[in-house]
Structure formats: C-alpha cells, structure tokens
Design an enzyme around this catalytic site. Sequence first.
Site, PDB file in Angstrom:
ATOM      1  N   HIS A  79       0.815  -1.206   0.000  1.00  0.00           N
ATOM      2  CA  HIS A  79       0.000   0.000   0.000  1.00  0.00           C
ATOM      3  C   HIS A  79       0.855   1.265   0.000  1.00  0.00           C
ATOM      4  O   HIS A  79       2.007   1.254   0.451  1.00  0.00           O
ATOM      5  CB  HIS A  79      -0.934   0.009   1.202  1.00  0.00           C
ATOM      6  CG  HIS A  79      -2.043  -0.981   1.081  1.00  0.00           C
ATOM      7  ND1 HIS A  79      -3.029  -1.102   2.012  1.00  0.00           N
ATOM      8  CD2 HIS A  79      -2.335  -1.886   0.104  1.00  0.00           C
ATOM      9  CE1 HIS A  79      -3.875  -2.040   1.642  1.00  0.00           C
ATOM     10  NE2 HIS A  79      -3.464  -2.534   0.486  1.00  0.00           N
ATOM     11  N   GLU A  81       0.615   3.932   1.822  1.00  0.00           N
ATOM     12  CA  GLU A  81       1.005   4.346   3.165  1.00  0.00           C
ATOM     13  C   GLU A  81       2.234   3.570   3.630  1.00  0.00           C
ATOM     14  O   GLU A  81       3.172   4.142   4.183  1.00  0.00           O
ATOM     15  CB  GLU A  81      -0.137   4.109   4.167  1.00  0.00           C
ATOM     16  CG  GLU A  81      -1.444   4.786   3.819  1.00  0.00           C
ATOM     17  CD  GLU A  81      -2.425   3.874   3.112  1.00  0.00           C
ATOM     18  OE1 GLU A  81      -3.604   3.869   3.493  1.00  0.00           O
ATOM     19  OE2 GLU A  81      -2.016   3.169   2.163  1.00  0.00           O
ATOM     20  N   CYS A 117      -6.404   0.928   5.566  1.00  0.00           N
ATOM     21  CA  CYS A 117      -6.790  -0.406   6.037  1.00  0.00           C
ATOM     22  C   CYS A 117      -6.238  -0.609   7.451  1.00  0.00           C
ATOM     23  O   CYS A 117      -5.414   0.175   7.930  1.00  0.00           O
ATOM     24  CB  CYS A 117      -6.269  -1.479   5.088  1.00  0.00           C
ATOM     25  SG  CYS A 117      -4.485  -1.791   5.182  1.00  0.00           S
ATOM     26  N   CYS A 120      -2.382  -0.770   7.623  1.00  0.00           N
ATOM     27  CA  CYS A 120      -1.745   0.544   7.448  1.00  0.00           C
ATOM     28  C   CYS A 120      -1.977   1.427   8.667  1.00  0.00           C
ATOM     29  O   CYS A 120      -1.081   2.182   9.057  1.00  0.00           O
ATOM     30  CB  CYS A 120      -2.234   1.215   6.174  1.00  0.00           C
ATOM     31  SG  CYS A 120      -1.547   0.457   4.668  1.00  0.00           S
TER      32      CYS A 120
END
Length: 162
Positions: A79, A81, A117, A120
């Site tokens: 991801h 992040e 999520c 993250c």
Amino acid sequence: MKRRDKVNYYLDLAEVVSNRSTCLRRKYGAVIVKNDEVISTGYVGAPRGRINCCDIGRCIREEMNVPRGERYELCRSVHAEANAIISASRNEMIGSSMYLTGIEVKSGEYVQNACCCSMCKRMIINAGIDKVYIRDTKDEYRCIEVSEWIKNDESLLGVFGY
C-alpha cells in the site's frame, strides 16, 4: 493570484504520486510531511523486483470479488502508506502528517469514503504520525487524528473492511 491551501497542496502531491500506482483497482498516493517539508512518498505497487498487476493484467482480489478493506493477504501490492513509511526513518515521522489520495482506476473518480486499512493504521500508529488527511474531492478532505485509531481500536470488535 489565489494560492492553493497547504493541505490541498500536499494532497495534490499525493495525487501526482498516485499516478505511479500499478494496481488495477485503485491508485493511491501518500506523502509524509513534517514541519512543511516532504519526508517521503509512496504509491501502491508490487514489491520491488516482482511483476506489477498492471503488467500481468490480473487482480486476484477482483477475480474473487473481494470487497475493499478485506483479504489483503491475497493482494500482490504494498500500500501507498506502507511504501511511504518504509522510505522514511521513524525519527523523521514522529509528529508528522500523512496526506492520502485515492483514485478509482475504472472511473477516474476519487475513492469514496477512503480510509487506511487496518494494517496501514497500525503502521501509521507505530511510525509516530499524528494526522492523516484523506482527499474526498478536489478541494475537500478529512483530517483524522491518529490518536483516535488508538482509542477506538476496531481490531477488538472484529470489524471487516472500512
């Protein structure tokens, strides 16, 4: 001449970063900023050296109709992040802000109700980031105090998705 406000300026940078994303579903870009200085950027993509989803033309989660926010162990990508956090030192991130922009690949629209999520969120907490700004429209955004994720721990409730 009217200047762009700082938050939207950094969200614009995150949107530009998202253009490097290789996910077939959503393009996300993240920018970490501290004291008005960009510390790190990240976008969604396969781990270094692995083939990107956009290159193989296949998304297992999409083929399985997995809802967003669930079953990320099936996803080939890292991801935005996480990639931004990986590229910075924790010392630089303590007290910083993250700016996050997501775009739906099929429609080109901003991701509705976008949020980090659960994995993250945990990384953002441990990185020492204080605030996460998430773009809703070209000019509107939400600011999330990371301390709220600590107080309201959804992992204790067994909540799926976001």
